[in-house]
Design a protein around this motif. Structure first.
Motif, PDB file in Angstrom:
ATOM      1  N   ARG A  22      78.765 -15.517  21.774  1.00 22.74           N
ATOM      2  CA  ARG A  22      79.651 -17.513  22.061  1.00 22.74           C
ATOM      3  C   ARG A  22      80.523 -17.011  23.097  1.00 22.74           C
ATOM      4  O   ARG A  22      81.241 -17.807  23.925  1.00 22.74           O
ATOM      5  N   PHE A  23      80.998 -16.754  22.835  1.00 21.62           N
ATOM      6  CA  PHE A  23      82.074 -16.209  23.794  1.00 21.62           C
ATOM      7  C   PHE A  23      82.147 -16.174  25.018  1.00 21.62           C
ATOM      8  O   PHE A  23      82.590 -16.278  26.363  1.00 21.62           O
ATOM      9  N   VAL A  24      80.899 -15.504  25.844  1.00 20.15           N
ATOM     10  CA  VAL A  24      80.071 -15.490  26.976  1.00 20.15           C
ATOM     11  C   VAL A  24      79.917 -17.112  27.286  1.00 20.15           C
ATOM     12  O   VAL A  24      80.009 -17.497  28.448  1.00 20.15           O
ATOM     13  N   LYS A  25      79.977 -17.353  26.149  1.00 18.94           N
ATOM     14  CA  LYS A  25      79.844 -19.230  26.425  1.00 18.94           C
ATOM     15  C   LYS A  25      80.468 -19.870  27.106  1.00 18.94           C
ATOM     16  O   LYS A  25      81.339 -20.707  27.871  1.00 18.94           O
ATOM     17  N   LEU A  26      81.724 -19.034  25.949  1.00 25.44           N
ATOM     18  CA  LEU A  26      83.763 -19.665  26.828  1.00 25.44           C
ATOM     19  C   LEU A  26      83.785 -19.338  28.083  1.00 25.44           C
ATOM     20  O   LEU A  26      85.206 -20.212  27.921  1.00 25.44           O
ATOM     21  N   ILE A  27      83.364 -18.742  28.849  1.00 27.39           N
ATOM     22  CA  ILE A  27      83.591 -18.097  30.028  1.00 27.39           C
ATOM     23  C   ILE A  27      83.575 -19.841  30.682  1.00 27.39           C
ATOM     24  O   ILE A  27      84.526 -19.930  31.837  1.00 27.39           O
ATOM     25  N   LYS A  28      82.507 -20.360  30.841  1.00 28.87           N
ATOM     26  CA  LYS A  28      82.818 -21.460  31.203  1.00 28.87           C
ATOM     27  C   LYS A  28      83.751 -22.580  31.308  1.00 28.87           C
ATOM     28  O   LYS A  28      84.060 -22.644  32.185  1.00 28.87           O
ATOM     29  N   ASN A  82      79.934 -17.330  35.256  1.00 30.95           N
ATOM     30  CA  ASN A  82      80.628 -16.602  34.393  1.00 30.95           C
ATOM     31  C   ASN A  82      81.148 -15.004  35.581  1.00 30.95           C
ATOM     32  O   ASN A  82      81.965 -14.174  35.409  1.00 30.95           O
ATOM     33  N   ALA A  83      79.939 -14.945  36.401  1.00 27.96           N
ATOM     34  CA  ALA A  83      80.492 -13.834  37.634  1.00 27.96           C
ATOM     35  C   ALA A  83      81.728 -14.233  38.493  1.00 27.96           C
ATOM     36  O   ALA A  83      82.664 -13.604  38.179  1.00 27.96           O
ATOM     37  N   PHE A  84      81.865 -15.365  38.981  1.00 30.06           N
ATOM     38  CA  PHE A  84      82.627 -15.678  39.576  1.00 30.06           C
ATOM     39  C   PHE A  84      84.519 -15.634  38.631  1.00 30.06           C
ATOM     40  O   PHE A  84      85.631 -15.956  39.182  1.00 30.06           O
ATOM     41  N   ALA A  85      83.945 -16.077  37.593  1.00 29.24           N
ATOM     42  CA  ALA A  85      85.383 -15.883  36.443  1.00 29.24           C
ATOM     43  C   ALA A  85      85.779 -14.768  36.862  1.00 29.24           C
ATOM     44  O   ALA A  85      86.902 -14.761  36.378  1.00 29.24           O
ATOM     45  N   HIS A  86      84.841 -13.599  36.178  1.00 26.87           N
ATOM     46  CA  HIS A  86      84.587 -12.663  36.199  1.00 26.87           C
ATOM     47  C   HIS A  86      85.939 -12.242  37.506  1.00 26.87           C
ATOM     48  O   HIS A  86      86.627 -11.794  37.599  1.00 26.87           O
ATOM     49  N   LEU A  87      85.562 -12.440  39.042  1.00 21.05           N
ATOM     50  CA  LEU A  87      85.787 -11.987  39.644  1.00 21.05           C
ATOM     51  C   LEU A  87      87.143 -12.314  40.070  1.00 21.05           C
ATOM     52  O   LEU A  87      88.189 -11.912  40.417  1.00 21.05           O
ATOM     53  N   PHE A  88      87.888 -13.745  39.395  1.00 25.22           N
ATOM     54  CA  PHE A  88      89.190 -14.367  39.750  1.00 25.22           C
ATOM     55  C   PHE A  88      89.963 -13.721  38.616  1.00 25.22           C
ATOM     56  O   PHE A  88      91.247 -13.690  38.935  1.00 25.22           O
TER      57      PHE A  88
END
Length: 289
Positions: free
Chosen positions: A84-90, A260-266
């Protein structure tokens, strides 16, 4: 590594208090009334977890999240299941982009520009890769071929990120420079990849002096002693890139979602901007007469 969750959360929460009302006003509506169900985790908590992951030094986000629920349940009582948290990253992506923008460094007399590769998969799996299909591209640097993106960054003498642009891996380093320097003034120091008479004149007309080393077949040019000393310190950029990459901020081959990839980058770059031990040349600049 010990993480000060309280200080990090207070900083992020202060930002979110101003960001969330502004962001709701920017959203377009089709006129239909929709439910706006609250999540068990607030936006501030989501951002705190994403940034804290890069402070932890762990290489696996899932392992970090499970350890967070086991050891710090009291700090985040509303923790949801990992899937569920992985979906919340968006949901947190726009806030991460705006937070990184708000943390941009100040314009100093000398600025440093360079690019670094961000591979999204191994070169042998290039044709099978699907997540970044149509976005990533094959490029080459001084260290060899890679498949992914290029991060073009401008740093000030304090080691802070002043500008950031992401392009496919096959884009020339000189291409995004004109857009990146908008609003900046001073002297821009780069490597030989930025050598271009056209680019130099273009930047000079906008108040930016491009300083690079020359090739063997080029005529030498005179530089002020201060400019020459700063050019000799250009390797300072590689120290910054190494500092960012040591926490696996740029090297990650397991993403299954572009956002999610760019969220982790930022989140990783925000963590870098918040660090108090960033590589710096500020003291050196003050010593140069």
């Amino acid at each position: 590594m010990t993480i000060d969750y309280d200080t990090l959360f207070c900083f992020v929460d202060d930002f979110c208090k101003g960001f969330e009302p502004w962001y709701r006003k920017q959203l377009l509506s089709d006129g239909l009334i929709r439910r706006n169900r609250c999540c068990r985790l607030s936006l501030s908590e989501i951002l705190t977890i994403l940034i804290a992951y890069h402070q932890s030094g762990m290489a696996c986000f899932k392992y970090f999240y499970l350890a967070l629920g086991r050891d710090h349940q009291g700090l985040f009582p509303g923790l949801v299941h990992y899937d569920r948290f992985v979906k919340l990253i968006k949901k947190a992506f726009p806030a991460l982009a705006c937070l990184l923008k708000s943390l941009e460094g100040q314009n100093t007399e000398y600025l440093f520009i360079d690019s670094t590769p961000m591979a999204v998969c191994h070169n042998l799996r290039e044709k099978k890769h699907k997540t970044f299909k149509g976005l990533a591209a094959k490029g080459k640097t001084s260290t060899g071929w890679f498949f992914g993106f290029k991060l073009h960054m401008i740093f000030n003498t304090k080691g802070e990120i002043v500008r950031l642009t992401i392009t496919p891996g096959n884009v020339n380093d000189r291409t995004p420079v004109a857009d990146m320097i908008k609003g900046l003034m001073g002297k821009l120091i780069g490597d030989k990849g930025y050598l271009s008479q056209k680019l130099f004149q273009q930047l000079f007309d906008k108040g930016i002096t491009l300083i690079t080393k020359i090739r063997k077949n080029m005529k030498n040019c005179l530089l002020e002693m201060q400019d020459k000393l700063m050019l000799m310190r250009r390797c300072f950029i590689e120290t910054i890139f190494s500092s960012i990459k040591c926490l696996n901020t740029l090297i990650h081959h397991r993403h299954r979602c572009v956002i999610n990839a760019f969220a982790h980058l930022f989140a990783g770059l925000i963590n870098y901007q918040l660090r108090s031990d960033k590589p710096s040349l500020h003291s050196l600049v003050n010593l140069i007469p």
